[in-house]
Every structure is written in structure tokens, then in C-alpha cells.
Design an enzyme around this catalytic site. Structure first.
Site, PDB file in Angstrom:
ATOM      1  N   SER A   9      34.962  34.595  46.859  1.00 43.94           N
ATOM      2  CA  SER A   9      35.382  36.208  47.325  1.00 43.94           C
ATOM      3  C   SER A   9      34.058  36.570  48.002  1.00 43.94           C
ATOM      4  CB  SER A   9      35.420  36.867  46.102  1.00 43.94           C
ATOM      5  OG  SER A   9      34.443  36.808  45.179  1.00 43.94           O
ATOM      6  N   GLY A  44      32.560  38.306  34.474  1.00 44.20           N
ATOM      7  CA  GLY A  44      31.365  37.687  34.101  1.00 44.20           C
ATOM      8  C   GLY A  44      30.874  37.528  32.492  1.00 44.20           C
ATOM      9  N   CYS A  74      39.480  37.578  36.133  1.00 42.99           N
ATOM     10  CA  CYS A  74      38.044  36.750  35.362  1.00 42.99           C
ATOM     11  C   CYS A  74      36.765  37.725  35.563  1.00 42.99           C
ATOM     12  CB  CYS A  74      37.978  35.457  35.984  1.00 42.99           C
ATOM     13  SG  CYS A  74      37.320  35.485  37.814  1.00 42.99           S
ATOM     14  N   CYS A 128      33.548  42.182  36.466  1.00 46.30           N
ATOM     15  CA  CYS A 128      34.711  42.319  37.645  1.00 46.30           C
ATOM     16  C   CYS A 128      35.775  43.100  37.216  1.00 46.30           C
ATOM     17  CB  CYS A 128      34.974  41.037  38.198  1.00 46.30           C
ATOM     18  SG  CYS A 128      33.608  39.989  38.882  1.00 46.30           S
ATOM     19  N   GLN A 141      28.477  32.225  37.529  1.00 44.64           N
ATOM     20  CA  GLN A 141      29.985  32.063  37.980  1.00 44.64           C
ATOM     21  C   GLN A 141      30.146  31.084  39.039  1.00 44.64           C
ATOM     22  OE1 GLN A 141      32.069  35.955  38.153  1.00 44.64           O
ATOM     23  NE2 GLN A 141      30.388  36.896  37.470  1.00 44.64           N
ATOM     24  N   HIS A 155      35.712  41.389  47.389  1.00 45.23           N
ATOM     25  CA  HIS A 155      35.667  41.678  46.052  1.00 45.23           C
ATOM     26  C   HIS A 155      34.844  42.872  45.648  1.00 45.23           C
ATOM     27  CE1 HIS A 155      35.345  41.328  41.986  1.00 45.23           C
ATOM     28  NE2 HIS A 155      35.121  39.952  41.661  1.00 45.23           N
ATOM     29  N   ARG A 177      39.514  36.940  58.307  1.00 42.70           N
ATOM     30  CA  ARG A 177      39.162  36.055  59.643  1.00 42.70           C
ATOM     31  C   ARG A 177      40.716  35.255  59.941  1.00 42.70           C
ATOM     32  NH1 ARG A 177      35.158  35.206  55.597  1.00 42.70           N
ATOM     33  NH2 ARG A 177      35.973  33.496  54.828  1.00 42.70           N
TER      34      ARG A 177
END
Length: 382
Positions: free
Chosen positions: A235, A368, A366, A89, A149, A336, A208
Site C-alpha cells: 500500500s 498492526g 488487517c 489501520c 508488518q 492507505h 499509476r
């Protein structure tokens, strides 16, 4: 060592899964933001020393060094090189680090950093369908872990004592803040509209409006029975791209460009790969120590909202002011797009700092496998 500055930062609006950007090839989406950098800065792309391009799932439409083909699709000279970076990420945040380090070392003077991910076309987990990405030895070393994750997010919530209600309240706040940012025009300057078959796409799509902890309470856990992680406090799967132009203050001046921020400090760490998502905590500590700053010196933070426990655990351990953390909402609200997210967050951060006169900003992701990047930038003129 020379200084590195970011002189421009642009991004596409973030498309939701199978939404507005699903029909746009990731190479074309990447080329769009590259061309926009040139349009805004009026640089000659032939002068770009390198393009560092983040992308996580480098399969199918995102394979074959997508950064290189983005350069060619943008119409830039074939003499401009590019490399595709994968630090999960944090890929495009790492791309920015690479660009800044190259400029600061004196080896290069004009470097583009950014990234792309079109998860509608190349879904998360696609690599698992083709083989075993982790191997046996690493799994055995960590007790047979599948390095999920989502499981890590559950473990973090448990370890930090975070309730389902707390996570849902945070998720609702992300939507509330994102709605306020969109309505105020906070993203207007940074967004590159994308022409699509359905028309001009220019607003982050995942929001939303009216989300509350009460509306989220009806969603079922996705990881385990009785768990606290669900689609609403995680995410969103998304599509998007972003790009930043990095150079020296001297070269910026020669080009008639006004820097947004200077790259102040960067750090990367490895942490527990089973928890996987706690890395931003030690990464923040490391980059603050390297910068000679305290948490109180930072006026705005972007802590990627991979899952609601990530920023909440980070807040608990760092003691940062919650009002300064993700003030424009985050990935829970707008998405994301993995390989693009680092560059997207930095784009949001530097424009927010300019708009609000904030001296120092800190971004952390953060990643993986339990790694994490942290970057501090400083408003030019302070």
C-alpha cells in the site's frame, strides 16, 4: 435492539506522499468532510450526539484529540463532543462500529464516524523516534519480534506459497481496476474536492496507469534479500479523510434522509501479532457466523490491500469469488491513509452497493498487532 443505518458517506480524494494534500493540515482536512456531511444531509450539527474519529499516529499535527478540533474547525457548536480512536489501520472502521453500537443501544441517535491520516506530515514509524512502542515483555513473549508488518507480509507469502509473480500480478490488477473505476466516474458522487494552493484536487493521486507485473519486476525487495515484498505490491503512504453519518431508520425518515445501507453485523478479533496481517481471515469467519450468512451471500468485499499477500491469503482461505473482491482497486493503487482507510473503504463499498444493486457487502482490515475488524452492511430496501 434498534437498527443503525448509514445515511451519507463522503471522502476526500487520496493524496500521495508529499503530494496534493501535503499542505493541508489534518484538522482542516477532517473539518472539510464534516462540513460536507452537513451540506449534503442538511442536519443541524448541534444534534450530533458524538463524533468517533480514527487516527493512528497521534503525534504533532495529529495530536490532542484531533477529532475534537476537527469539530471546532468545522464550525460546529462547541457542545458537540468527539473522541479519537486508534485500532491501527482499522481505526475508522472501529469508529463506525462504535457509532453503530451507540445508535443500536439507544444511547445516541445521530453519530458521525470517520477518520483522517496525513502521512506526509506525520510519517509511519514516527512514534519509534520518541521511544519504544512495544516494551520488552511483549517482545520476549514473541521471540524478540519487532512486530513489523512488512516482515509479516513476507511470512504470509511464504506460508501461503505466494510467488513474487502472483503478488505483482495482483498489484497490477489493483491499478487496472482503480483506473477503470476513476474513468467510469464510480467515485465522483462520494468524493469531496479539496481546495489547495495548486488548485482543486478531486481524483485519487496514487494511481499509476499502465502498471504491469513486468514493470513491477524491476523493483527491489524492501524487507530482506530475496524477499517478495516491494513498494509496488504494498500500500502507498498517503493522506486523506472520510466521514459517515449513522442514525436510526426512524430518525432518518424524520430528517427526510434516505439510508444507503443498514449496519448488519460487526466483529473484531485478535490473531498472531508476528504474522500480524492474517486477522481478516478469522474476522470474516466470525462476522459471517454472527450474521447467519455464507461467503456466497456477499456481493462485494473490501479487503484492505496493506500488502498483496493479505487479500490473496484471504481469498485462498475463504474461497470468495475473486471478481467480487476489491472490484474498484485498492490501497496498492490509490493509497492507505491509515486512520482514514476504514471509513474510505466503507464509503467506497456502500456507494458501489447502491450503484450495482448489491444486497450485502463485507469490509475487513488487517491491523498492526494482529487484530482485525470485519463489518457487514446490507442495502436498504432488500
Amino acid at each position: 435492539m434498534r437498527e443503525a443505518v448509514i445515511v451519507e458517506a463522503v471522502r476526500t480524494p487520496i493524496g500521495k506522499r508529499n503530494g496534493a494534500l501535503a499542505g493541508v493540515h489534518p484538522v482542516e482536512l477532517s473539518a472539510l468532510v464534516l462540513r460536507e456531511l452537513v451540506a449534503r444531509t442538511r442536519i443541524d450539527p448541534a444534534d450530533v450526539d458524538d463524533v468517533q474519529w480514527g487516527c493512528v499516529t497521534q503525534l504533532g499535527d495529529q495530536s490532542s484529540n484531533i477529532g475534537r478540533f476537527a469539530v471546532l474547525a468545522a464550525g460546529w457548536p462547541e457542545t458537540v463532543p468527539a473522541v479519537t480512536v486508534n485500532r491501527a489501520c482499522g481505526s475508522s472502521q472501529q469508529a463506525l462500529d462504535h457509532a453503530a453500537f451507540a445508535v443500536m443501544s439507544g444511547r445516541q441517535e445521530l453519530v458521525v464516524a470517520g477518520g483522517v491520516e496525513c502521512m506526509s506530515r506525520v510519517p509511519l514509524g514516527a512514534a519509534r523516534q520518541m521511544g519504544e512502542p512495544y516494551g520488552t515483555t511483549a517482545r520476549v513473549r514473541f521471540g524478540g519480534s519487532d512486530f513489523s508488518q512488512m516482515s509479516g507480509a513476507e511470512l504470509i507469502a511464504e506460508r501461503w506459497g505466494l510467488s513474487r509473480r502472483q503478488l505483482d500480478e495482483y498489484a497490477a490488477l489493483s491499478h487496472e481496476r482503480a483506473a477503470a473505476a476513476i474513468d467510469s466516474g464510480a467515485f465522483a458522487r462520494q468524493i469531496v474536492p479539496v481546495p489547495t494552493d495548486a488548485g482543486r484536487f478531486e481524483v485519487d493521486q496514487g494511481l499509476r496507469r499502465g502498471t504491469t507485473a513486468e514493470t513491477l519486476a524491476s523493483l527491489k525487495p524492501v524487507s530482506r534479500e530475496g524477499g517478495v515484498i516491494h513498494a509496488g505490491n504494498s500500500s502507498q503512504i498517503s493522506d486523506g479523510a472520510a466521514a459517515l453519518l449513522v442514525t436510526t431508520p426512524e430518525r432518518a425518515r424524520a430528517l427526510g434522509l434516505t439510508p444507503l445501507v443498514r449496519y448488519h453485523s460487526g466483529a473484531v478479533i485478535g490473531a498472531d501479532p508476528v504474522l500480524a496481517l492474517t486477522g481478516p481471515i478469522p474476522a470474516t469467519e466470525k462476522v459471517l457466523d454472527r450474521a447467519g450468512l455464507s461467503i456466497e451471500n456477499i456481493g462485494a468485499f473490501e479487503v484492505n490491500e496493506a500488502f498483496a499477500p493479505v487479500p490473496l491469503a484471504w481469498l485462498a482461505d475463504t474461497g470468495a469469488d475473486p471478481a467480487r473482491v476489491n472490484p474498484l482497486g485498492g490501497a496498492i493503487a490509490v493509497g492507505h491513509p491509515l486512520g482514514a482507510s476504514g471509513a474510505i473503504l466503507m464509503t467506497r463499498l456502500v456507494h458501489h452497493m447502491r450503484d450495482e444493486g448489491i444486497r450485502y457487502g463485507l469490509q475487513t482490515m488487517c491491523e498492526g498487532g494482529g487484530t482485525a475488524n470485519a463489518t457487514i452492511v446490507e442495502l436498504v430496501g432488500n
